[in-house]
Design a protein around this motif. Structure first.
Motif, short mmCIF file in Angstrom:
data_model
loop_
_atom_site.label_atom_id
_atom_site.label_comp_id
_atom_site.label_asym_id
_atom_site.label_seq_id
_atom_site.Cartn_x
_atom_site.Cartn_y
_atom_site.Cartn_z
N LEU A 119 10.49 7.21 -15.68
CA LEU A 119 9.69 8.42 -15.50
C LEU A 119 10.59 9.65 -15.61
N SER A 120 10.01 10.77 -16.02
CA SER A 120 10.79 12.01 -16.03
C SER A 120 10.93 12.49 -14.58
N ASP A 121 11.87 13.40 -14.37
CA ASP A 121 12.05 13.97 -13.03
C ASP A 121 10.76 14.64 -12.57
N GLN A 122 10.13 15.35 -13.50
CA GLN A 122 8.88 16.05 -13.17
C GLN A 122 7.81 15.06 -12.73
N GLU A 123 7.65 13.98 -13.51
CA GLU A 123 6.64 12.97 -13.14
C GLU A 123 6.93 12.37 -11.77
N SER A 124 8.19 12.03 -11.52
CA SER A 124 8.54 11.41 -10.24
C SER A 124 8.19 12.34 -9.08
N TRP A 125 8.51 13.62 -9.22
CA TRP A 125 8.21 14.58 -8.15
C TRP A 125 6.71 14.84 -8.03
N ASP A 126 6.02 14.94 -9.15
CA ASP A 126 4.57 15.16 -9.09
C ASP A 126 3.88 14.00 -8.39
N ILE A 127 4.28 12.78 -8.74
CA ILE A 127 3.67 11.61 -8.10
C ILE A 127 4.02 11.59 -6.61
N ALA A 128 5.28 11.89 -6.30
CA ALA A 128 5.71 11.90 -4.89
C ALA A 128 4.88 12.93 -4.11
N TYR A 129 4.67 14.07 -4.73
CA TYR A 129 3.89 15.14 -4.08
C TYR A 129 2.45 14.69 -3.87
N TYR A 130 1.88 14.06 -4.88
CA TYR A 130 0.51 13.54 -4.77
C TYR A 130 0.42 12.51 -3.64
N MET A 131 1.37 11.57 -3.61
CA MET A 131 1.37 10.53 -2.57
C MET A 131 1.53 11.15 -1.18
N SER A 132 2.37 12.18 -1.11
CA SER A 132 2.64 12.82 0.19
C SER A 132 1.44 13.57 0.71
N ASN A 133 0.44 13.75 -0.13
CA ASN A 133 -0.78 14.45 0.27
C ASN A 133 -1.89 13.50 0.69
N ALA A 171 0.85 -1.19 0.00
CA ALA A 171 0.00 0.00 0.00
C ALA A 171 0.88 1.24 0.00
N THR A 172 0.58 2.18 -0.89
CA THR A 172 1.40 3.39 -0.96
C THR A 172 0.92 4.47 0.01
N TRP A 173 -0.27 4.37 0.50
CA TRP A 173 -0.75 5.20 1.60
C TRP A 173 -1.91 4.48 2.28
N GLY A 174 -2.51 5.12 3.28
CA GLY A 174 -3.60 4.47 4.00
C GLY A 174 -3.11 3.65 5.17
N ASP A 175 -4.04 2.99 5.85
CA ASP A 175 -3.73 2.27 7.09
C ASP A 175 -2.69 1.16 6.92
N MET A 176 -2.61 0.58 5.74
CA MET A 176 -1.71 -0.55 5.55
C MET A 176 -0.34 -0.14 5.02
N SER A 177 -0.09 1.17 5.03
CA SER A 177 1.20 1.68 4.54
C SER A 177 2.07 2.12 5.72
N ASN A 178 3.22 2.70 5.41
CA ASN A 178 4.09 3.22 6.47
C ASN A 178 3.41 4.41 7.15
N ASN A 179 3.87 4.72 8.39
CA ASN A 179 3.24 5.85 9.09
C ASN A 179 3.94 7.17 8.74
N TRP A 180 3.44 8.25 9.34
CA TRP A 180 3.93 9.60 9.02
C TRP A 180 5.37 9.83 9.44
N GLY A 181 5.92 8.95 10.22
CA GLY A 181 7.30 9.17 10.67
C GLY A 181 8.34 8.53 9.77
N ALA A 182 7.90 7.80 8.74
CA ALA A 182 8.85 7.04 7.91
C ALA A 182 9.57 7.95 6.92
N GLY A 183 10.80 7.60 6.64
CA GLY A 183 11.65 8.41 5.77
C GLY A 183 11.02 8.71 4.41
#
Lengths: 213, 337
Positions: free
Chosen positions: B259-273, B224-236
């Motif tokens: 992936l392009s650098d832009q795609e990688s960061w956009d996805i990371a940003y989306y996941m981080s939200n 799981a990339t987010w949600g209850d079954m993923s890592n918690n907010w303290g993970a690197g």
């Protein structure tokens, strides 16, 4: 799974997701399968044909996966001379029914690993379960699921499939002849595999249980 | 068989003297494979180490009992779900983030910890050893409770880490090639909408549109990339740059650097939200927790920030996921006094 309707919409088959077709019916599918039996056999076990074109086991494969493959043959996204005439006989309803039918059959065992030596089987097992990261060959099970018995409707079970068929598919991906996989996920791996590795993993998988025992 | 050497012979650390030519060729081939996959070649002063494999272990001159324990450590690392409910409270295995059994460069290979620790760690502000580093990933990435220090499982896991570092000198002075999840350069702007669309297109086939991943029986196929079954907010990996580095170098599975650098960061940003279980350092108040942890950690994450799409304050909850406690009692400050 979201990809199927999108794909069908692109092919102009969007009505499939609407009300134009009745629910898939495995019993009706059994009747349709009469024309498939010559190759895929009455029990859906297919046949390993050494030195020739093997017929894949269909018994117990995921219905959505089977149905997508049939659509792909029909649209030309996947091509094979033996399959083409038969798939062209099927209408949309028959595709759904025959897919449900084969999915409902008990999975049969793979052939083609007989006589394989221990070193080959060991290498095959390594590729299937752990991969070989020195060539970035991700283990088969990371996509095909525990014991390579399938994961969801995108990643088909490959354990207990015939060695001849597995080999032919991996070679087809490597050669660019099969490319209907989602996002080139399978192609990316197959292109990194040597002939020896393809052989090793095919015979090992064929020797494994197609479903959890 | 020692396969460590410094890439450019100029460092003079004499890491290789035996079979220098043979290992030179092996290392060159190793680097060629990586550069063909789109990874950068090592810089002149970087330490390149090819961690030994489990096959090498069989042939190694080690006590059979040690081999057995290393194998157990390997098994725990790649199938950490066997500790579910005891030490692990989400769907992760260690190898869910440390790809290639913890050996792959650019996927935070774990062996560097065995040769650089004990050392001071900013995250918890004291000197940590290898066991404590492993405990960290249990606490945050596995949303769990680390096995006791010195326990069989902890010893087996550290033995596996140490085995992977075989041949590397302690406290190497050179930087380590492929350590961590090196992030591509951060683009000017990050877009939630683009990240969401790219996730749907490139990632959801495995991780699901809601980041829930896929389990078959009691095994994780796609974590799981987010949600209850993923890592918690303290993970690197909640730090956007770490997620971007992970994604660029490792995802989609089997297609690193696609992936392009832009795609990688956009996805990371989306996941981080997206939401995930609470940070074990939570004080009961998200703003206060953010204040305590911001300088060392959360300045790089979205924790405590309002999500741009709906104003939801991320991490403002007391949900700990599947576990019934917030913070394992093994996580405590050290003073050495």
């Amino acid at each position: 799974m979201k990809k199927i309707p999108i794909l069908l919409a692109a092919l102009g088959l969007a009505s499939y997701s609407g009300l134009a077709f009745a629910e898939a019916d495995a019993e009706r599918g059994a009747a349709t399968a009469a024309i498939c039996m010559a190759c895929h056999q009455a029990d859906g076990s297919g046949m390993n044909i050494a030195g020739g074109e093997s017929w894949p086991r269909l018994a117990g494969l995921d219905a959505a996966y089977i149905s997508r493959q049939l659509h792909d043959y029909k649209s030309g996204a996947r091509s094979n001379a033996s399959m083409m005439p038969f798939v062209n006989m099927l209408n949309e309803q028959q595709i759904q029914d025959v897919a449900a039918y084969y999915a409902s059959l008990p999975a049969t065992q793979g052939k083609g690993s007989e006589g394989a030596d221990e070193a080959t089987l060991k290498r095959g097992q390594q590729l299937a379960e752990r991969g070989d990261w020195s060539d970035y060959i991700v283990s088969c099970k990371s996509c095909h699921g525990p014991d390579n018995q399938g994961a969801g409707d995108v990643f088909p079970g490959i354990s207990g499939q015939h060695a001849g068929y597995i080999k032919a598919q991996l070679q087809a991906w490597k050669a660019g002849a099969r490319k209907n996989d989602t996002q080139d996920l399978m192609g990316s791996i197959a292109r990194r595999m040597s002939e020896d590795d393809i052989h090793a993993v095919a015979v090992w998988l064929a020797s494994q249980n197609s479903v959890a025992k | 068989m020692i396969r460590t050497l410094s890439y450019a012979a100029l460092s003079g650390t004499l890491l290789f003297s035996v079979n220098a030519t043979a290992s030179d060729a092996t290392t060159q081939q190793y680097i060629d494979t990586l550069t063909e996959l789109g990874y950068p070649a090592p810089k002149d002063d970087e330490l390149v180490h090819i961690p030994p494999t489990m096959e090498d272990l069989e042939n190694a001159k080690l006590h059979p009992e040690l081999k057995r324990v290393i194998r157990k450590g390997y098994d725990l690392f790649t199938n950490t779900q066997q500790l579910r409910g005891e030490n692990v409270f989400n769907n992760m295995n260690c190898s869910s983030c440390h790809l290639g059994e913890g050996r792959m460069p650019f996927s935070a290979p774990v062996w560097p910890a065995a040769v650089t620790l004990p050392n001071f760690r900013g995250k918890n502000d004291h000197v940590n050893n290898l066991e404590e580093r492993i405990a960290g990933c249990f606490t945050y990435s596995m949303n769990g409770k680390p096995p006791e220090y010195g326990s069989d499982n902890m010893l087996a896991m550290s033995a596996y880490h140490q085995w992977l570092a075989k041949g590397v000198a302690m406290y190497p002075e050179q930087p380590i090639y492929g350590r961590g999840f090196p992030a591509p350069d951060r683009p000017e702007e990050l877009s939630y909408a683009r990240g969401e669309a790219a996730f749907e297109e490139k990632c959801s086939v495995c991780h699901g549109s809601d980041g829930e991943g896929l389990r078959v029986g009691d095994q994780t196929v796609f974590p799981a990339t987010w949600g209850d079954m993923s890592n918690n907010w303290g993970a690197g990996i909640v730090r956007i740059f770490t997620a971007a580095g992970f994604i660029k170098n490792n995802m989609p599975l089997g297609q690193p650097n696609s992936l392009s650098d832009q795609e990688s960061w956009d996805i990371a940003y989306y996941m981080s939200n997206q939401e995930r279980p609470q940070d074990p350092r939570y004080t009961g108040d998200v703003k206060e927790t953010l204040k305590n942890t911001e300088a060392r950690f959360h300045k790089h994450s979205m924790y405590g920030q309002a999500r741009e799409t709906d104003g939801h304050v991320l991490g403002d909850h007391s949900n700990t996921g599947e576990k019934s406690f917030l913070k394992p009692d093994t996580i405590r400050p050290r003073t050495f006094e």
